[in-house]
Write an enzyme that holds these catalytic residues in place. Structure first.
Site, PDB file in Angstrom:
ATOM      1  N   GLU A 215       4.406  18.261  23.599  1.00 54.32           N
ATOM      2  CA  GLU A 215       3.133  17.953  22.931  1.00 54.32           C
ATOM      3  C   GLU A 215       2.007  17.940  23.958  1.00 54.32           C
ATOM      4  OE1 GLU A 215       2.979  14.241  20.867  1.00 54.32           O
ATOM      5  OE2 GLU A 215       4.794  14.631  19.720  1.00 54.32           O
TER       6      GLU A 215
ATOM      7  N   ARG B 197      14.249  17.166  20.403  1.00 58.45           N
ATOM      8  CA  ARG B 197      14.994  17.386  19.153  1.00 58.45           C
ATOM      9  C   ARG B 197      14.428  18.609  18.440  1.00 58.45           C
ATOM     10  NH1 ARG B 197      10.959  13.449  17.900  1.00 58.45           N
ATOM     11  NH2 ARG B 197       9.463  14.415  16.489  1.00 58.45           N
TER      12      ARG B 197
ATOM     13  N   GLY C 184       2.856   7.139  18.122  1.00 58.68           N
ATOM     14  CA  GLY C 184       1.742   6.220  17.842  1.00 58.68           C
ATOM     15  C   GLY C 184       2.109   4.757  17.662  1.00 58.68           C
TER      16      GLY C 184
HETATM   17  C1  MV4 Z   1      -3.492  10.309  22.748  1.00 63.34           C
HETATM   18  C2  MV4 Z   1      -4.673  10.669  22.048  1.00 63.34           C
HETATM   19  C3  MV4 Z   1      -5.847  10.691  22.760  1.00 63.34           C
HETATM   20  N1  MV4 Z   1      -5.863  10.381  24.088  1.00 63.34           N
HETATM   21  N2  MV4 Z   1      -3.556  10.043  24.055  1.00 63.34           N
HETATM   22  C4  MV4 Z   1      -0.630   9.987  18.963  1.00 63.34           C
HETATM   23  C5  MV4 Z   1       0.862   9.969  18.855  1.00 63.34           C
HETATM   24  C6  MV4 Z   1       1.410  10.264  20.205  1.00 63.34           C
HETATM   25  N3  MV4 Z   1       2.253  11.426  20.139  1.00 63.34           N
HETATM   26  C7  MV4 Z   1       0.239  10.466  21.091  1.00 63.34           C
HETATM   27  N4  MV4 Z   1      -0.952  10.384  20.276  1.00 63.34           N
HETATM   28  C8  MV4 Z   1      -2.191  10.517  20.810  1.00 63.34           C
HETATM   29  N5  MV4 Z   1      -2.305  10.259  22.141  1.00 63.34           N
HETATM   30  C9  MV4 Z   1      -4.715  10.063  24.702  1.00 63.34           C
HETATM   31  N6  MV4 Z   1      -4.743   9.765  25.995  1.00 63.34           N
HETATM   32  C10 MV4 Z   1      -4.561  10.985  20.690  1.00 63.34           C
HETATM   33  C11 MV4 Z   1      -3.320  10.904  20.063  1.00 63.34           C
HETATM   34  C12 MV4 Z   1      -3.270  11.266  18.696  1.00 63.34           C
HETATM   35  C13 MV4 Z   1      -3.898  10.483  17.693  1.00 63.34           C
HETATM   36  C14 MV4 Z   1      -4.576   9.298  17.959  1.00 63.34           C
HETATM   37  C15 MV4 Z   1      -5.190   8.552  16.958  1.00 63.34           C
HETATM   38  C16 MV4 Z   1      -5.119   9.001  15.636  1.00 63.34           C
HETATM   39  C17 MV4 Z   1      -4.436  10.159  15.334  1.00 63.34           C
HETATM   40  C18 MV4 Z   1      -3.832  10.915  16.358  1.00 63.34           C
HETATM   41  C19 MV4 Z   1      -3.166  12.095  16.034  1.00 63.34           C
HETATM   42  C20 MV4 Z   1      -2.573  12.834  17.032  1.00 63.34           C
HETATM   43  C21 MV4 Z   1      -2.627  12.409  18.353  1.00 63.34           C
END
Ligand code: MV4
Length: 504
Positions: A278, A295, A166
């Site tokens: 993920e 990891r 994020g």
């Molecule tokens: C996203 C998403 C929605 N749409 N990508 C967050 C961390 C990283 N690992 C990828 N993440 C996300 N990617 C798309 N195209 C939602 C997340 C997301 C998230 C976003 C806003 C607030 C909390 C979140 C928690 C998990 C994943």
């Protein structure tokens, strides 16, 4: 082949890895910073070496010193744990160059998955579905991104190619606000990773964050260990994980399809050792690759509890060139596991980190309970590292039993001296949406409040009196006996009837 392992980490994960080494009959070497002279991982290891001052860059990030210590002590393998050096391709390469086994994937796999744009294009070529967005591996200018954005559609996300977790991520709702958000994302990415490159993805709203654990050995075997539900986060810090995911539940067909796709993503970079893919899963059960974590993860224990596989031992065996002990057909998910991350932070004060000396701990134990921790009474929580002090993991035959057990365990667990987020987890266990498994990635930030817990809150003065007594008797071991169970409504009957109403 090595028989001695250096653990290049601290805290609960260093202790976890030390335990695996001990059970495998391997010798262990710990490293520590000035702030961790008294730490549990130092006491558990056969040998321990000082790295340097408390700040990570002067201690746990000193790859050169760590390799030097490994060579001097005769360790043949280095386990990086998570964080610190775990996903640094240059460190993994330096280990290989020093004839040390890096207990993790090859440097090339870390690098390929570390650049999120390269990861997207690599897995796409292998037939793995990704969220619609920009394609290719090169860097795109602001004007190129602005030209591509309408084709992807709004709302969209600007993400850092060097990112993950994020950082350097911005939500864009219209073309007008895009130039300034691109700048903000680039600036944050530059500051965090020294690389301001970004790419675009369509924003999937109301999706679940579900990940698949994989294991791969050097003999071409790649298997998956099912999923973990990780949607309960706050500011991109996970707070609770469970396996299976309540959203996937008994849809084994979906689980196996996601597992097969995860295996293909791992194979696309020649992956070896433990890793996690993920995914975002939308309400119609469409799933999309987000990124791969190369990891061992914090939340690996929930997978261990339901599959019976000791992931850390398997990592060490794999790094020693052995075949995996399991094939896909051997693996079945049994029951349900939930992990609560216990952080030294105050849930009543915006989750502010809490530091200080832990004076007393009453550890939760009993059937189906596992506590992974790096602290003990007398340990000082410093501001130098993350606030995770322990992980409370429970297993139950069903999700309902696991939740009941977690409620019981949270009641039992007492940590005195620092604030913890135990009250947050207790409130969560009482939440109807959590009980029903109806939550997505926005739940904690947008629909959850500690107020609910405050509502029925009783007079805490008896507890204050008990704590005062405790403080007065802190020299005596007996004092710990006075910690009260608290005045929370601890009856499960009310809760059970709620559960039954919910599932009628
Ligand atoms: C996203 C998403 C929605 N749409 N990508 C967050 C961390 C990283 N690992 C990828 N993440 C996300 N990617 C798309 N195209 C939602 C997340 C997301 C998230 C976003 C806003 C607030 C909390 C979140 C928690 C998990 C994943």
């Amino acid at each position: 082949m090595f028989n001695k392992v250096l653990i290049a980490n601290r805290g609960e994960i260093a202790v976890r890895i030390l335990r695996a080494c001990r059970e495998l009959g391997m010798q262990t070497v710990a490293v520590f910073s000035d702030a961790d002279r008294q730490a549990l991982h130092v006491r558990y290891a056969d040998e321990a070496y000082l790295l340097g001052p408390a700040p990570s860059r002067d201690s746990y990030l000193r790859g050169d010193r760590i390799i030097e210590i490994a060579l001097k002590s005769g360790a043949g393998g280095i386990h990086p744990g998570y964080g610190f050096l775990a996903e640094r391709a240059d460190f993994a390469q330096a280990c290989v160059d020093a004839s040390l086994a890096f207990i993790g994937p090859k440097p090339s796999a870390i690098a390929a998955m570390g650049d999120k744009a390269i990861a997207r294009s690599t897995v796409t070529r292998a037939g793995v579905p990704v969220v619609p967005g920009t394609e290719g591996e090169g860097s795109l200018s602001d004007s190129e991104l602005l030209a591509l954005a309408p084709g992807i559609g709004f709302p969209l996300l600007v993400k850092a190619t060097a990112g993950g977790g994020g950082k350097g991520m911005r939500e864009v709702r219209s073309i007008e606000e895009m130039p300034s958000l691109l700048q903000a994302a680039r600036r944050e990415a530059e500051a965090s990773f020294g690389d301001g490159n970004v790419y675009l993805e369509k924003l999937l709203e109301g999706a679940r964050h579900i990940e698949i654990q994989i294991l791969a050995d050097n003999h071409g075997n790649v298997i998956h260990l099912g999923e973990r539900e990780c949607s309960l986060q706050r500011r991109h810090q996970k707070l609770l994980e469970e396996s299976p995911s309540p959203f996937i539940g008994d849809d084994d067909e979906l689980r196996q399809r996601m597992g097969a796709v995860a295996v293909r993503a791992a194979q696309a970079v020649g992956y070896v050792n433990a890793g996690t893919i993920e995914f975002l899963v939308d309400k119609d059960k469409n799933f999309f690759f987000l990124e791969m974590n190369t990891r061992l993860q914090v939340e690996h224990p929930v997978t261990e509890m339901v599959t019976g596989v000791d992931i850390v031992k398997e990592q060490i065996r794999i790094a020693r060139g052995r075949q995996m002990r399991y094939s896909q057909a051997d693996l079945h998910m049994n029951g349900w596991a939930i992990e609560c991350r216990i952080n030294a932070e105050d849930p009543y004060n915006n989750f502010m980190p809490s530091t200080g000396r832990i004076t007393h701990i009453l550890v939760a134990t009993g059937p189906g309970v596992r506590v992974d921790t790096g602290v003990y009474p007398g340990f000082e929580i410093s501001p130098y590292y993350d606030s995770l002090i322990s992980k409370l993991i429970v297993w139950g035959e069903t999700r309902a039993e696991a939740i009941m057990r977690m409620r019981r365990t949270l009641e039992e667990y007492k940590i005195v001296g620092v604030h913890t987020n135990i009250p947050f987890h207790q409130t969560l266990m009482d939440s109807h949406r959590f009980m029903g498994g109806q939550y997505d990635t926005r739940f904690v930030e947008e629909r959850f409040s500690m107020e609910a817990a405050e509502e029925g809150k009783v007079d805490r003065s008896p507890i204050a009196a008990i704590l005062a007594t405790l403080a007065a008797h802190r020299q005596t071991k007996l004092a710990a006996q006075f910690i009260s169970r608290g005045e929370r409504d601890t009856s499960n009957w009310k809760w059970l009837s709620r559960w039954e109403r919910l599932h009628r």
